[in-house]
Design an enzyme around this catalytic site. Structure first.
Site, PDB file in Angstrom:
ATOM      1  N   HIS A 164       0.842  -1.200   0.000  1.00  0.00           N
ATOM      2  CA  HIS A 164       0.000   0.000   0.000  1.00  0.00           C
ATOM      3  C   HIS A 164       0.876   1.249   0.000  1.00  0.00           C
ATOM      4  O   HIS A 164       1.824   1.332   0.764  1.00  0.00           O
ATOM      5  CB  HIS A 164      -0.903   0.029   1.251  1.00  0.00           C
ATOM      6  CG  HIS A 164      -2.041  -0.947   1.190  1.00  0.00           C
ATOM      7  ND1 HIS A 164      -3.263  -0.705   1.771  1.00  0.00           N
ATOM      8  CD2 HIS A 164      -2.153  -2.168   0.613  1.00  0.00           C
ATOM      9  CE1 HIS A 164      -4.067  -1.726   1.546  1.00  0.00           C
ATOM     10  NE2 HIS A 164      -3.410  -2.637   0.855  1.00  0.00           N
TER      11      HIS A 164
ATOM     12  N   TYR B  73      -8.450   5.090   8.597  1.00  0.00           N
ATOM     13  CA  TYR B  73      -8.514   5.355  10.034  1.00  0.00           C
ATOM     14  C   TYR B  73      -9.558   6.457  10.208  1.00  0.00           C
ATOM     15  O   TYR B  73      -9.338   7.588   9.764  1.00  0.00           O
ATOM     16  CB  TYR B  73      -7.157   5.827  10.566  1.00  0.00           C
ATOM     17  CG  TYR B  73      -6.095   4.751  10.608  1.00  0.00           C
ATOM     18  CD1 TYR B  73      -5.376   4.387   9.471  1.00  0.00           C
ATOM     19  CD2 TYR B  73      -5.796   4.100  11.808  1.00  0.00           C
ATOM     20  CE1 TYR B  73      -4.405   3.403   9.524  1.00  0.00           C
ATOM     21  CE2 TYR B  73      -4.808   3.106  11.873  1.00  0.00           C
ATOM     22  CZ  TYR B  73      -4.120   2.762  10.723  1.00  0.00           C
ATOM     23  OH  TYR B  73      -3.153   1.782  10.778  1.00  0.00           O
TER      24      TYR B  73
ATOM     25  N   PRO C  73      -2.996  -0.667  19.356  1.00  0.00           N
ATOM     26  CA  PRO C  73      -2.810  -1.118  17.971  1.00  0.00           C
ATOM     27  C   PRO C  73      -2.902  -0.031  16.899  1.00  0.00           C
ATOM     28  O   PRO C  73      -2.599  -0.307  15.740  1.00  0.00           O
ATOM     29  CB  PRO C  73      -3.946  -2.136  17.796  1.00  0.00           C
ATOM     30  CG  PRO C  73      -4.976  -1.750  18.793  1.00  0.00           C
ATOM     31  CD  PRO C  73      -4.234  -1.182  19.962  1.00  0.00           C
TER      32      PRO C  73
ATOM     33  N   LYS D  49       2.221  -1.035  15.142  1.00  0.00           N
ATOM     34  CA  LYS D  49       3.651  -1.076  15.421  1.00  0.00           C
ATOM     35  C   LYS D  49       4.158  -2.339  16.118  1.00  0.00           C
ATOM     36  O   LYS D  49       5.365  -2.608  16.118  1.00  0.00           O
ATOM     37  CB  LYS D  49       4.041   0.130  16.296  1.00  0.00           C
ATOM     38  CG  LYS D  49       4.042   1.450  15.548  1.00  0.00           C
ATOM     39  CD  LYS D  49       5.277   1.577  14.673  1.00  0.00           C
ATOM     40  CE  LYS D  49       5.193   2.687  13.666  1.00  0.00           C
ATOM     41  NZ  LYS D  49       4.753   2.251  12.335  1.00  0.00           N
TER      42      LYS D  49
ATOM     43  N   TYR E  18       4.775   6.056  10.236  1.00  0.00           N
ATOM     44  CA  TYR E  18       3.871   4.970   9.861  1.00  0.00           C
ATOM     45  C   TYR E  18       4.598   3.907   9.032  1.00  0.00           C
ATOM     46  O   TYR E  18       4.442   2.709   9.283  1.00  0.00           O
ATOM     47  CB  TYR E  18       2.653   5.511   9.098  1.00  0.00           C
ATOM     48  CG  TYR E  18       1.541   4.501   8.998  1.00  0.00           C
ATOM     49  CD1 TYR E  18       0.600   4.352  10.009  1.00  0.00           C
ATOM     50  CD2 TYR E  18       1.448   3.656   7.888  1.00  0.00           C
ATOM     51  CE1 TYR E  18      -0.400   3.399   9.937  1.00  0.00           C
ATOM     52  CE2 TYR E  18       0.457   2.700   7.799  1.00  0.00           C
ATOM     53  CZ  TYR E  18      -0.466   2.573   8.820  1.00  0.00           C
ATOM     54  OH  TYR E  18      -1.446   1.617   8.732  1.00  0.00           O
TER      55      TYR E  18
HETATM   56  P1  FAD Z   1       3.691 -12.971  20.615  1.00  0.00           P
HETATM   57  O1  FAD Z   1       3.226 -12.877  19.225  1.00  0.00           O
HETATM   58  O2  FAD Z   1       2.716 -12.740  21.726  1.00  0.00           O
HETATM   59  O3  FAD Z   1       4.365 -14.381  20.785  1.00  0.00           O
HETATM   60  C1  FAD Z   1       4.697 -14.928  22.030  1.00  0.00           C
HETATM   61  C2  FAD Z   1       4.679 -16.431  21.945  1.00  0.00           C
HETATM   62  O4  FAD Z   1       5.114 -16.964  23.198  1.00  0.00           O
HETATM   63  C3  FAD Z   1       3.279 -16.987  21.696  1.00  0.00           C
HETATM   64  O5  FAD Z   1       3.297 -17.889  20.618  1.00  0.00           O
HETATM   65  C4  FAD Z   1       2.924 -17.641  23.027  1.00  0.00           C
HETATM   66  O6  FAD Z   1       2.098 -18.790  22.859  1.00  0.00           O
HETATM   67  C5  FAD Z   1       4.289 -18.012  23.563  1.00  0.00           C
HETATM   68  N1  FAD Z   1       4.291 -18.159  25.021  1.00  0.00           N
HETATM   69  C6  FAD Z   1       3.713 -17.351  25.948  1.00  0.00           C
HETATM   70  N2  FAD Z   1       3.900 -17.823  27.183  1.00  0.00           N
HETATM   71  C7  FAD Z   1       4.630 -18.957  27.051  1.00  0.00           C
HETATM   72  C8  FAD Z   1       5.125 -19.898  27.970  1.00  0.00           C
HETATM   73  N3  FAD Z   1       4.878 -19.792  29.281  1.00  0.00           N
HETATM   74  N4  FAD Z   1       5.828 -20.941  27.508  1.00  0.00           N
HETATM   75  C9  FAD Z   1       6.062 -21.080  26.170  1.00  0.00           C
HETATM   76  N5  FAD Z   1       5.607 -20.217  25.253  1.00  0.00           N
HETATM   77  C10 FAD Z   1       4.892 -19.167  25.675  1.00  0.00           C
HETATM   78  N6  FAD Z   1       1.342  -5.347  15.227  1.00  0.00           N
HETATM   79  C11 FAD Z   1       1.774  -4.786  14.065  1.00  0.00           C
HETATM   80  O7  FAD Z   1       2.979  -4.581  13.921  1.00  0.00           O
HETATM   81  N7  FAD Z   1       0.911  -4.442  13.048  1.00  0.00           N
HETATM   82  C12 FAD Z   1      -0.420  -4.633  13.165  1.00  0.00           C
HETATM   83  O8  FAD Z   1      -1.163  -4.349  12.215  1.00  0.00           O
HETATM   84  C13 FAD Z   1      -0.916  -5.202  14.400  1.00  0.00           C
HETATM   85  N8  FAD Z   1      -2.245  -5.459  14.570  1.00  0.00           N
HETATM   86  C14 FAD Z   1      -2.633  -6.186  15.657  1.00  0.00           C
HETATM   87  C15 FAD Z   1      -3.965  -6.565  15.715  1.00  0.00           C
HETATM   88  C16 FAD Z   1      -4.406  -7.347  16.777  1.00  0.00           C
HETATM   89  C17 FAD Z   1      -5.864  -7.756  16.823  1.00  0.00           C
HETATM   90  C18 FAD Z   1      -3.490  -7.772  17.795  1.00  0.00           C
HETATM   91  C19 FAD Z   1      -3.954  -8.665  18.927  1.00  0.00           C
HETATM   92  C20 FAD Z   1      -2.175  -7.401  17.731  1.00  0.00           C
HETATM   93  C21 FAD Z   1      -1.718  -6.605  16.675  1.00  0.00           C
HETATM   94  N9  FAD Z   1      -0.387  -6.245  16.557  1.00  0.00           N
HETATM   95  C22 FAD Z   1       0.035  -5.592  15.424  1.00  0.00           C
HETATM   96  C23 FAD Z   1       0.588  -6.602  17.600  1.00  0.00           C
HETATM   97  C24 FAD Z   1       1.390  -7.865  17.264  1.00  0.00           C
HETATM   98  O9  FAD Z   1       0.507  -8.927  17.000  1.00  0.00           O
HETATM   99  C25 FAD Z   1       2.326  -8.216  18.443  1.00  0.00           C
HETATM  100  O10 FAD Z   1       3.075  -7.077  18.786  1.00  0.00           O
HETATM  101  C26 FAD Z   1       3.276  -9.368  18.085  1.00  0.00           C
HETATM  102  O11 FAD Z   1       2.580 -10.576  18.035  1.00  0.00           O
HETATM  103  C27 FAD Z   1       4.422  -9.477  19.103  1.00  0.00           C
HETATM  104  O12 FAD Z   1       5.227 -10.582  18.809  1.00  0.00           O
HETATM  105  P2  FAD Z   1       6.006 -11.376  19.929  1.00  0.00           P
HETATM  106  O13 FAD Z   1       6.711 -12.466  19.220  1.00  0.00           O
HETATM  107  O14 FAD Z   1       6.775 -10.433  20.757  1.00  0.00           O
HETATM  108  O15 FAD Z   1       4.885 -11.945  20.905  1.00  0.00           O
HETATM  109  C1  DHB Z   2      -4.424  -3.707  11.217  1.00  0.00           C
HETATM  110  C2  DHB Z   2      -4.233  -3.535  12.573  1.00  0.00           C
HETATM  111  C3  DHB Z   2      -3.779  -2.323  13.040  1.00  0.00           C
HETATM  112  O1  DHB Z   2      -3.574  -2.150  14.353  1.00  0.00           O
HETATM  113  C4  DHB Z   2      -3.533  -1.265  12.180  1.00  0.00           C
HETATM  114  O2  DHB Z   2      -3.138  -0.072  12.679  1.00  0.00           O
HETATM  115  C5  DHB Z   2      -3.711  -1.443  10.830  1.00  0.00           C
HETATM  116  C6  DHB Z   2      -4.161  -2.673  10.354  1.00  0.00           C
HETATM  117  C7  DHB Z   2      -4.932  -4.992  10.708  1.00  0.00           C
HETATM  118  O3  DHB Z   2      -5.135  -5.916  11.484  1.00  0.00           O
HETATM  119  O4  DHB Z   2      -5.157  -5.092   9.479  1.00  0.00           O
END
Ligand code: FAD
Ligand code: DHB
Length: 394
Positions: free
Chosen positions: A72, A201, A293, A297, A385
């Site tokens: 995009h 947004y 969210p 980021k 962004y």
């Molecule tokens: P996580 O993805 O949380 O991974 C942690 C892992 O550790 C998991 O698989 C979990 O099962 C495992 N774990 C936890 N506890 C234990 C344990 N005790 N033993 C073993 N394993 C364990 N970010 C963006 O950049 N762009 C977006 O558009 C965006 N949109 C989002 C939309 C939604 C609805 C949500 C919920 C989040 C969004 N995020 C977005 C945020 C993004 O998903 C997280 O920041 C990202 O997943 C972080 O990655 P991580 O690997 O640090 O943690």
């Molecule tokens: C999505 C999530 C976000 O938090 C955002 O800022 C943009 C897109 C998504 O899930 O598509």
């Protein structure tokens, strides 16, 4: 078992770290509490920043993203009944973002990590960190009721916000900052064609809406809600009525409806644990920091962390210097605080909160008007962004 780096968590942070280490000749083992199918199927993020896209390409895990993801060049801000385009591409000298779901990134990374010959232990329980302030830390866990232990040189806590790693740093030395927002996001996935070519947004008196997308036939949308609300209170009809009420514009544009097949509510908080390392334990990703969210980021900050951490660990093994490792947290926090601030900025600019004074609402509108009318303000939003470059060691 024995390995150089024991990684807890197979999210974006843990998987990317393992792959980065492998490319520098360093072994790791990943422990994950969920099943492979579960992490490859959970709907989360959708937007990848420019630096994250470049990184995945450079690491050889970007082929499917480049084929199946959607690049995009802009986003839209909607308020006061009008939509305004922010031309990310033009304002950043040619950068863009990629819409490619997090679970697809996970799927590609799991395949790459297993292809490296690295072990991912899925379905582990009772994970405990031991002797993190010694030279021989270890991780104990159970799997199918059997006890296991991994001895390693370093532990990487990539286990998300609720994982045990951050808690393994004594509370007395942990410096933490938390802000909870009085709202949540109600997210849906539906079978419909895109309502817009770019993400929207939308700010309105009834609350925020984000119109995002996944594929030409599946759309992702969110509306601001009470964080204590329940998805059971929202019939499909009520959801669509709310989306329409918040996005109705003066130009006749209307959101396209479709069968809703997933609903969920997410909390909104800003959180940073500035103590990102303790002895031989290093935190990366959501285990150390959470953003609301609104700026997309979260995953992208996790990527920045593990680029730094893998480089610092590689320096250590090369015998080059331990400085990068000692300075990991301080280096990582620069980009983290930038992302935290931007996410707070986007959240407060786009959400109305109950009980606010009228002057705060006027400030919000003044800021929105500024962002869509000043090239300098729009360029600043665009630069953040699409994502600022990853930090190098201090
Ligand atoms: P996580 O993805 O949380 O991974 C942690 C892992 O550790 C998991 O698989 C979990 O099962 C495992 N774990 C936890 N506890 C234990 C344990 N005790 N033993 C073993 N394993 C364990 N970010 C963006 O950049 N762009 C977006 O558009 C965006 N949109 C989002 C939309 C939604 C609805 C949500 C919920 C989040 C969004 N995020 C977005 C945020 C993004 O998903 C997280 O920041 C990202 O997943 C972080 O990655 P991580 O690997 O640090 O943690
Ligand atoms: C999505 C999530 C976000 O938090 C955002 O800022 C943009 C897109 C998504 O899930 O598509």
């Amino acid at each position: 078992h024995k390995t150089q780096v024991g990684i807890i968590g197979a999210g974006p942070a843990g998987l990317l770290l393992s792959h980065l280490l492998h490319l520098q000749g360093i072994d790791s083992i990943i422990l994950e509490q969920q099943a492979r199918e579960a992490i490859e199927g959970t709907i989360k993020a959708g937007v990848l920043e420019y630096p994250t896209v470049q990184l995945l390409k450079q690491l050889g895990v970007g082929d499917r993203m480049m084929r199946e993801g959607f690049e995009h060049h802009g986003i839209e801000l909607a308020f006061g009944g009008k939509r305004h385009r922010i031309d990310l591409h033009e304002l950043t000298g040619g950068k863009s973002i990629m819409v490619y779901p997090q679970h697809e990134v996970i799927t590609d990374l799991v395949a790459a990590v297993l292809g490296n010959g690295t072990t991912i232990e899925f379905g582990v329980a009772d994970v405990g960190l031991h002797d993190v302030d010694s030279e021989r830390p270890s991780i104990r866990y159970t799997r199918n009721g059997e006890a296991h232990e991994i001895q390693c040189d370093f532990i990487a806590g990539c286990d998300g916000f609720h994982g045990p790693s951050r808690q393994a740093i004594p509370a007395a030395v942990r410096r933490e900052h938390l802000k909870t927002y009085p709202c949540g996001w109600f997210g849906i996935l539906c079978e419909a064609p895109p309502s817009s070519e770019e993400l929207i947004y939308a700010q309105s008196d009834r609350g925020f809406v984000l119109v995002s997308t996944r594929t030409p036939t599946v759309q992702r949308m969110y509306f601001q809600c009470d964080p204590a609300d329940s998805v059971d209170n929202w019939s499909d009809d009520r959801i669509w009525t709310e989306f329409h009420a918040r996005t109705a514009g003066s130009d006749g544009w209307k959101l396209k409806e479709g069968r809703i097949f997933q609903k969920g509510i997410i909390a909104m908080r800003s959180f940073v644990c500035e103590t990102m390392q303790h002895g031989r334990l290093f935190l990366a990703g959501d285990s150390a920091h959470i953003v609301p969210p609104t700026g997309a980021k979260g995953l992208n900050l996790a990527a920045g962390d593990v680029v730094l951490l893998s480089g610092a660990i590689a320096d250590f093994y090369r015998g080059a210097s331990r400085e990068a490792l000692a300075g990991y947290g301080a280096s990582a926090l620069k980009r983290i605080w930038r992302g935290e601030h931007f996410s707070w900025f986007m959240t407060t600019m786009l959400h109305d909160f109950d009980g606010e004074d009228t002057i705060t609402r006027r400030f919000r509108r003044a800021q929105l008007d500024y962002v869509v009318s000043s090239r300098a303000a729009a360029a600043s939003l665009a630069e953040n962004y699409v994502g600022l470059p990853f930090e190098g060691p201090a």
